[in-house]
Design a protein around this motif. Structure first.
Motif, PDB file in Angstrom:
ATOM      1  N   HIS A 179      36.278  45.196  50.820  1.00 14.14           N
ATOM      2  CA  HIS A 179      34.651  45.238  50.566  1.00 14.14           C
ATOM      3  C   HIS A 179      34.233  46.641  50.854  1.00 14.14           C
ATOM      4  O   HIS A 179      32.846  47.042  50.293  1.00 14.14           O
ATOM      5  CB  HIS A 179      33.748  44.366  51.245  1.00 14.14           C
ATOM      6  CG  HIS A 179      34.024  43.010  51.139  1.00 14.14           C
ATOM      7  ND1 HIS A 179      33.570  42.350  49.796  1.00 14.14           N
ATOM      8  CD2 HIS A 179      34.881  41.989  51.790  1.00 14.14           C
ATOM      9  CE1 HIS A 179      33.938  41.134  50.113  1.00 14.14           C
ATOM     10  NE2 HIS A 179      34.677  40.707  51.030  1.00 14.14           N
ATOM     11  N   GLN A 205      44.209  37.037  53.948  1.00 17.14           N
ATOM     12  CA  GLN A 205      43.072  37.002  54.610  1.00 17.14           C
ATOM     13  C   GLN A 205      42.769  36.101  55.856  1.00 17.14           C
ATOM     14  O   GLN A 205      42.387  36.333  56.904  1.00 17.14           O
ATOM     15  CB  GLN A 205      41.755  36.795  53.722  1.00 17.14           C
ATOM     16  CG  GLN A 205      40.636  37.324  53.696  1.00 17.14           C
ATOM     17  CD  GLN A 205      39.766  37.005  52.775  1.00 17.14           C
ATOM     18  OE1 GLN A 205      38.930  36.213  52.926  1.00 17.14           O
ATOM     19  NE2 GLN A 205      39.815  37.522  51.444  1.00 17.14           N
ATOM     20  N   ASN A 227      32.139  39.702  46.681  1.00 18.00           N
ATOM     21  CA  ASN A 227      32.749  38.050  47.127  1.00 18.00           C
ATOM     22  C   ASN A 227      32.823  37.374  46.091  1.00 18.00           C
ATOM     23  O   ASN A 227      31.942  37.255  45.175  1.00 18.00           O
ATOM     24  CB  ASN A 227      31.517  37.531  48.177  1.00 18.00           C
ATOM     25  CG  ASN A 227      31.591  37.908  49.330  1.00 18.00           C
ATOM     26  OD1 ASN A 227      30.497  38.548  49.887  1.00 18.00           O
ATOM     27  ND2 ASN A 227      32.635  38.364  50.194  1.00 18.00           N
ATOM     28  N   GLY A 228      34.052  36.704  45.883  1.00 19.05           N
ATOM     29  CA  GLY A 228      34.276  35.797  44.968  1.00 19.05           C
ATOM     30  C   GLY A 228      34.815  36.262  43.665  1.00 19.05           C
ATOM     31  O   GLY A 228      34.770  35.654  42.604  1.00 19.05           O
ATOM     32  N   ALA A 229      34.945  37.632  43.552  1.00 18.34           N
ATOM     33  CA  ALA A 229      35.254  38.343  42.234  1.00 18.34           C
ATOM     34  C   ALA A 229      36.534  37.817  41.879  1.00 18.34           C
ATOM     35  O   ALA A 229      36.965  37.972  40.909  1.00 18.34           O
ATOM     36  CB  ALA A 229      35.106  40.204  42.449  1.00 18.34           C
ATOM     37  N   GLY A 230      37.685  37.585  42.888  1.00 21.40           N
ATOM     38  CA  GLY A 230      39.025  37.342  42.402  1.00 21.40           C
ATOM     39  C   GLY A 230      39.961  38.249  43.145  1.00 21.40           C
ATOM     40  O   GLY A 230      41.187  38.261  42.765  1.00 21.40           O
ATOM     41  N   LYS A 231      39.415  38.919  44.129  1.00 20.60           N
ATOM     42  CA  LYS A 231      40.527  39.990  44.858  1.00 20.60           C
ATOM     43  C   LYS A 231      41.932  39.260  45.742  1.00 20.60           C
ATOM     44  O   LYS A 231      42.846  39.422  45.240  1.00 20.60           O
ATOM     45  CB  LYS A 231      39.816  40.802  46.000  1.00 20.60           C
ATOM     46  CG  LYS A 231      38.671  41.571  45.401  1.00 20.60           C
ATOM     47  CD  LYS A 231      37.973  42.389  46.374  1.00 20.60           C
ATOM     48  CE  LYS A 231      37.253  41.621  47.608  1.00 20.60           C
ATOM     49  NZ  LYS A 231      36.226  40.690  47.221  1.00 20.60           N
ATOM     50  N   SER A 232      41.462  38.144  46.182  1.00 20.57           N
ATOM     51  CA  SER A 232      42.526  37.397  46.867  1.00 20.57           C
ATOM     52  C   SER A 232      43.214  36.785  45.925  1.00 20.57           C
ATOM     53  O   SER A 232      44.465  36.328  45.993  1.00 20.57           O
ATOM     54  CB  SER A 232      41.824  36.321  47.995  1.00 20.57           C
ATOM     55  OG  SER A 232      41.312  36.912  48.909  1.00 20.57           O
ATOM     56  N   THR A 233      42.692  36.115  44.927  1.00 19.37           N
ATOM     57  CA  THR A 233      43.068  35.291  43.931  1.00 19.37           C
ATOM     58  C   THR A 233      44.479  36.430  42.983  1.00 19.37           C
ATOM     59  O   THR A 233      45.421  35.978  42.668  1.00 19.37           O
ATOM     60  CB  THR A 233      42.233  34.896  42.636  1.00 19.37           C
ATOM     61  OG1 THR A 233      41.219  33.944  43.450  1.00 19.37           O
ATOM     62  CG2 THR A 233      42.957  34.047  41.651  1.00 19.37           C
TER      63      THR A 233
HETATM   64  N1  LIG Z   1      41.900  27.119  45.990  1.00 21.63           N
HETATM   65  C1  LIG Z   1      40.853  27.517  45.141  1.00 21.63           C
HETATM   66  N2  LIG Z   1      40.517  26.476  44.415  1.00 21.63           N
HETATM   67  C2  LIG Z   1      39.601  26.770  43.297  1.00 21.63           C
HETATM   68  N3  LIG Z   1      38.805  27.752  43.322  1.00 21.63           N
HETATM   69  C3  LIG Z   1      39.089  28.795  44.064  1.00 21.63           C
HETATM   70  C4  LIG Z   1      40.119  28.472  45.008  1.00 21.63           C
HETATM   71  N4  LIG Z   1      40.269  29.790  45.870  1.00 21.63           N
HETATM   72  C5  LIG Z   1      39.172  30.702  45.278  1.00 21.63           C
HETATM   73  N5  LIG Z   1      38.528  29.975  44.346  1.00 21.63           N
HETATM   74  C6  LIG Z   1      37.704  30.519  43.478  1.00 21.63           C
HETATM   75  O1  LIG Z   1      37.955  31.700  42.806  1.00 21.63           O
HETATM   76  C7  LIG Z   1      37.082  32.686  42.761  1.00 21.63           C
HETATM   77  C8  LIG Z   1      37.622  33.997  43.289  1.00 21.63           C
HETATM   78  O2  LIG Z   1      38.101  33.769  44.681  1.00 21.63           O
HETATM   79  P1  LIG Z   1      38.450  34.878  45.587  1.00 21.63           P
HETATM   80  O3  LIG Z   1      38.894  34.295  46.837  1.00 21.63           O
HETATM   81  O4  LIG Z   1      39.807  35.264  44.808  1.00 21.63           O
HETATM   82  O5  LIG Z   1      37.538  36.207  45.529  1.00 21.63           O
HETATM   83  P2  LIG Z   1      37.588  37.466  46.391  1.00 21.63           P
HETATM   84  O6  LIG Z   1      37.165  38.382  45.696  1.00 21.63           O
HETATM   85  O7  LIG Z   1      38.689  37.469  47.303  1.00 21.63           O
HETATM   86  O8  LIG Z   1      36.237  36.852  47.413  1.00 21.63           O
HETATM   87  P3  LIG Z   1      36.031  37.718  49.056  1.00 21.63           P
HETATM   88  O9  LIG Z   1      35.748  38.915  48.828  1.00 21.63           O
HETATM   89  O10 LIG Z   1      34.842  36.686  49.431  1.00 21.63           O
HETATM   90  O11 LIG Z   1      37.203  37.069  49.701  1.00 21.63           O
HETATM   91  C9  LIG Z   1      35.954  32.145  43.382  1.00 21.63           C
HETATM   92  O12 LIG Z   1      34.863  31.509  42.469  1.00 21.63           O
HETATM   93  C10 LIG Z   1      36.279  31.124  44.235  1.00 21.63           C
HETATM   94  O13 LIG Z   1      35.347  30.033  44.434  1.00 21.63           O
END
Ligand SMILES: Nc1ncnc2c1ncn2[C@@H]1O[C@H](COP(=O)(O)OP(=O)(O)OP(=O)(O)O)[C@@H](O)[C@H]1O
Length: 313
Positions: free
Chosen positions: A207, A99, A56-62
């Motif tokens: 995940h 997502q 969670n939060g690693a940056g996958k969606s980003t």
């Molecule tokens: N719109 C945003 N503005 C600022 N920070 C963000 C934003 N979206 C995500 N983040 C931050 O970027 C980092 C990566 O988030 P991201 O959602 O890409 O992770 P993830 O791997 O997809 O997580 P998850 O498995 O929980 O979906 C996290 O620290 C999150 O808090």
């Protein structure tokens, strides 16, 4: 880490430049904050499915949002979408099942599909595309149901169907199996296999190592703000040996015999027969076991990969 490289893609991929997706040295930061991702390089050609694992939060969606340039932020690097014969309108060949559900709650499933199809397809192809999505995703029984009355699983499946109603060649799926029950997940997994065989390319975040193992040809692990490894799934799985183990009792105490995992029952029988010829009498055999490692076990064995999934994922 075994079977993965930091450079991304296979050597053959890097040699040609003929890809559906080419990402080079991509970095992304939200606003003025520290970059969430740095130095990401990936290549995907038709028929390749890249599974992205990470906590969670690693940056996958980003990673998906930055590749597609659909979130505000500071983005650097190069992204080339939709080469490999797609031509024309690149966006027409790209589909994103994010997502977050993006359906109109008051409209029915069929109306949402039609609306999504109208955004990208010529008018004459909208009805056929809607019908095909209903058929492919098994949505007939909910097609006339308003989205606000759907269960979470049907809503997710309808969302994915609407995202791909235009049959794109490059598909992004962000945690597609969340909320799906066994039956709907199985349907989606089968559809993904069909898209892959049809030559589409996909990026899938999850995940669950099981999702990645079942649907992907390649794996990328996001950790510490970058992709720490990317490579073919079979290299990763093959880098950790499976074995045939036979435990035999003997005058000098128990003994474990080992051989590389046989590919067929016949090969297993040959190995057992050889061990018998070598004097390990059947009467002394205590156990015969075939070990095989799945992706979840491999991740738990590798210190660098271990951080990519939570203990209870
Ligand atoms: N719109 C945003 N503005 C600022 N920070 C963000 C934003 N979206 C995500 N983040 C931050 O970027 C980092 C990566 O988030 P991201 O959602 O890409 O992770 P993830 O791997 O997809 O997580 P998850 O498995 O929980 O979906 C996290 O620290 C999150 O808090």
């Amino acid at each position: 880490m075994s079977g993965l490289t930091r450079e991304g893609g296979t050597p053959a991929d890097q040699a040609t430049g003929d890809h559906l997706l080419a990402v080079t040295d991509l970095s992304f930061a939200y606003g003025d904050s520290q970059p969430v991702l740095t130095g990401v390089t990936l290549r995907l050609r038709g028929g390749q499915v890249l599974g992205v694992l990470g906590r969670n939060g690693a940056g996958k969606s980003t990673l998906i949002n930055a590749i597609l340039d659909i979130v505000p932020g500071r983005r650097a690097g190069e992204v080339v979408l939709g080469q490999e014969g797609t031509g024309g309108d690149t966006r027409r060949h790209v589909g994103v099942a994010g997502q977050r559900i993006s359906l109109y709650k008051k409209l029915t499933v069929a109306e949402n599909l039609t609306h999504a199809a109208r955004l990208v397809l010529p008018r004459g192809r909208v009805a056929a595309a809607t019908e095909r999505a209903i058929e492919d995703f098994g949505l007939a029984k909910v097609a006339r149901t308003p989205v606000h009355r759907l269960s979470g699983g049907w809503e997710r499946l309808s969302h994915i169907a609407a995202s791909f109603v235009h049959a794109p060649r490059l598909r992004f799926l962000d945690e597609p199996t969340s909320a799906l029950d066994f039956e709907t997940r199985t349907r989606l997994v089968a559809l993904m296999a069909r898209w892959r065989q049809d030559g589409d390319a996909m990026i899938v975040t999850s995940h669950y190592p099981e999702d990645i193992e079942e649907t992907c040809t390649h794996v990328a692990v996001v950790s510490g703000g970058t992709v720490v490894g990317v490579g073919p799934l079979r290299d990763l799985l093959g880098g950790y040996h499976s074995e045939l183990l036979m435990r035999v009792g003997g005058e000098d105490g128990p003994l474990t015999l080992r051989a590389p995992a046989p590919g067929t029952v016949g090969q297993a029988a040959e190995t057992l027969a050889r061990w018998a010829r070598e004097g390990h009498a059947a009467s002394a055999v205590e156990s015969v076991r075939l070990t095989s490692r799945n992706l979840r076990e491999i991740i738990s064995l590798d210190p660098e990969l271990r951080g990519s999934v939570g203990e209870n994922d």
